[in-house]
Each structure stands twice: as C-alpha cells, then as structure tokens.
Design a protein around this motif. Structure first.
Motif, PDB file in Angstrom:
ATOM      1  N   VAL A 255      -6.689  -0.204  -5.249  1.00 18.32           N
ATOM      2  CA  VAL A 255      -6.333  -0.524  -3.857  1.00 18.32           C
ATOM      3  C   VAL A 255      -7.508  -1.194  -3.152  1.00 18.32           C
ATOM      4  N   TYR A 256      -8.703  -0.650  -3.362  1.00 20.47           N
ATOM      5  CA  TYR A 256      -9.909  -1.211  -2.734  1.00 20.47           C
ATOM      6  C   TYR A 256     -10.151  -2.647  -3.215  1.00 20.47           C
TER       7      TYR A 256
ATOM      8  N   SER B  64       2.108   2.952  -6.254  1.00 20.97           N
ATOM      9  CA  SER B  64       1.225   4.105  -6.477  1.00 20.97           C
ATOM     10  C   SER B  64       0.071   3.645  -7.355  1.00 20.97           C
TER      11      SER B  64
ATOM     12  N   THR C 118       0.826  -1.218   0.000  1.00 19.43           N
ATOM     13  CA  THR C 118       0.000   0.000   0.000  1.00 19.43           C
ATOM     14  C   THR C 118       0.853   1.258   0.000  1.00 19.43           C
TER      15      THR C 118
ATOM     16  N   LYS D 242      -7.123   4.553  -6.251  1.00 16.09           N
ATOM     17  CA  LYS D 242      -7.803   4.112  -5.023  1.00 16.09           C
ATOM     18  C   LYS D 242      -8.761   2.957  -5.297  1.00 16.09           C
ATOM     19  N   GLU D 243      -9.315   2.893  -6.523  1.00 17.48           N
ATOM     20  CA  GLU D 243     -10.228   1.799  -6.885  1.00 17.48           C
ATOM     21  C   GLU D 243      -9.484   0.456  -6.954  1.00 17.48           C
TER      22      GLU D 243
END
Length: 251
Positions: free
Chosen positions: A217-218, A211, A207, A214-215
């Motif tokens: 990462v989710y 880089s 995390t 955010k989508e």
C-alpha cells in the motif's frame, strides 16, 4: 515493401504510425516494420518525430527491448525495421486469457519492469507510455516495446545553459521521470485487480477494495503520488524489496 520485406499482417495501427509483422526474405526471420502514417509524411514536424524515435531506438542496447535494424524510404514513405519479440502482451493475457496475478506475482512483474525503466533513465530516456499493451511476457520474462512517445533528454553542460534554461531542463526531466513512476503504479494496481472478485456494486477506492500488505500500500501510494512522490528508482527499489519480503513472510 522495399522488396526485402513481405508483409504478413498489420499488428498495430494508430494516428501516428502503422506497424507490420514482416518476413525478412534475406534472413528468413520475422521482423517488425513501422511506417509513418502516409497522411503524416508531408508534415515536417511528424517526420522529425519519426526520425527522433529512430534515433532513440538506435541508442538502445538491451535484450528486453526492440533492436533497430535499418531505416528506408520508398516513394516518399518512411519506414524502420526492428526485431520481432514473440511474446504475449499483458493486456491480451489479462482480458483474453484471463490470467491473474497475486500480490507477490504483481510485485515481481514490477521488479522486472523497474529494471528496464532504470536502464532507460540512466540513458536519459523516458518512456512516457508505460501501459499493459506495451509490455510483453515470454516464458515469464518481461519485454518493453513501443517507444513512439518516448523522450530523450539531450543534456548540455551546465556552463552552456543560463540558470533559467538549466532549471527548465531539470523540471522537464523531473516531470518525465514522475510520469514513468506514476505509470508503474497504474500497472501494479491493474495487476493487483486481476484477482479481485468484482461483486461489490458500490465502487470503493482501491485502498478499501484490495487486501494488501501495508508495505505494498505504501509503495503504491508513493508511486501514484498520493503520498510523497519517489525521486529515484533506488528509492522505489528499496520499498519494492520491503513489500516482497513482507509477502514472502506471509506465505
């Protein structure tokens, strides 16, 4: 081997089986022949597992997965024959060819793989060994191989099961499903790291090192069960498409 198959080379070997690339002398086409390791053939359980793998392959009918042709035994040795997919496995592409995948390319690989997992799960088949050596790429198309650890749930009618047995069946199914989802997350993470320059001497969590949108990462956090695990392929697909759209907007 069976007089019909000429061994060209060994292409895989494990504690359970030996996999050969062979020439089918009748059709003149290349085939893959898997043999139950000789040391296992006297163990009834190992023979049954080998037969279960054959039965499972027999139910597959997908152009991106191996096709079972025949089974045979010679002098007490057990074999089965399947189609040869002439592609490069992801492991070799990453480690030997130094192929890299950016975020969007990684998500598109996951999209293809998710379609194959969905096909299996609708047949109550759980791969249980989704790893980069078991994924082949050929002309940007993805193929899934090696069903040696796969499980197929034979579902009985609820009326034939006690409430305890029904609950155990559902728990087993959920566990196998979650294992495949988790493996998808591991593969996605692996692909994303191919573009990461490992100059940082201090090991950081992904995390912080990567880089990502955010989508993405989710999506990863749910696949890897850091956040609430997914309960269906449809759920994964919804978040995967959101991540792909976010990447398209970015580029």
């Amino acid at each position: 081997m069976h007089e019909r198959y000429k061994v060209l080379k060994v292409i895989g070997s494990g504690s359970y089986g030996i996999v050969y690339l062979c020439k089918d002398l009748k059709s003149q086409e290349n085939r893959v022949v898997k043999q139950l390791r000789p040391s296992k053939r006297r163990h009834r359980k190992e023979v049954e597992l080998f037969k279960s793998e054959i039965a499972l392959l027999h139910t597959l009918n997908h152009k991106k997965m191996p096709k079972l042709y025949e089974t045979f035994s010679t002098d007490g040795y057990f074999f089965y024959v399947m189609s040869f997919i002439n592609g490069d496995n992801l492991e070799d592409l990453i480690f030997y060819s130094k192929k890299t995948f950016n975020e969007q390319e990684s998500l598109l690989i996951l999209h293809q793989l998710l379609g194959l997992v969905d096909y299996l799960h609708t047949k109550n088949i759980y791969h249980q060994d989704l790893r980069i050596p078991n994924i082949l790429l050929k002309n940007n198309e993805l193929f899934l191989i090696d069903f040696g650890l796969s499980q197929q749930q034979i579902l009985s009618a609820p009326s034939q099961l006690s409430s305890g047995s029904l609950q155990n069946n559902q728990e087993d199914t959920q566990e196998m499903k979650q294992q495949d989802y988790y493996d998808l997350g591991e593969i996605l993470l692996y692909l994303l790291y191919t573009t990461y320059p490992s100059k940082n001497k201090k090991a950081l969590p992904w995390t912080e090192e990567l880089s990502l949108m955010k989508e993405t990462v989710y999506l990863l956090k749910r696949l890897l069960q850091i956040k609430e695990p997914y309960s269906s392929v449809r759920e994964i697909s919804t978040d995967l498409h959101a991540a792909l759209r976010a990447n398209e907007r970015e580029h």
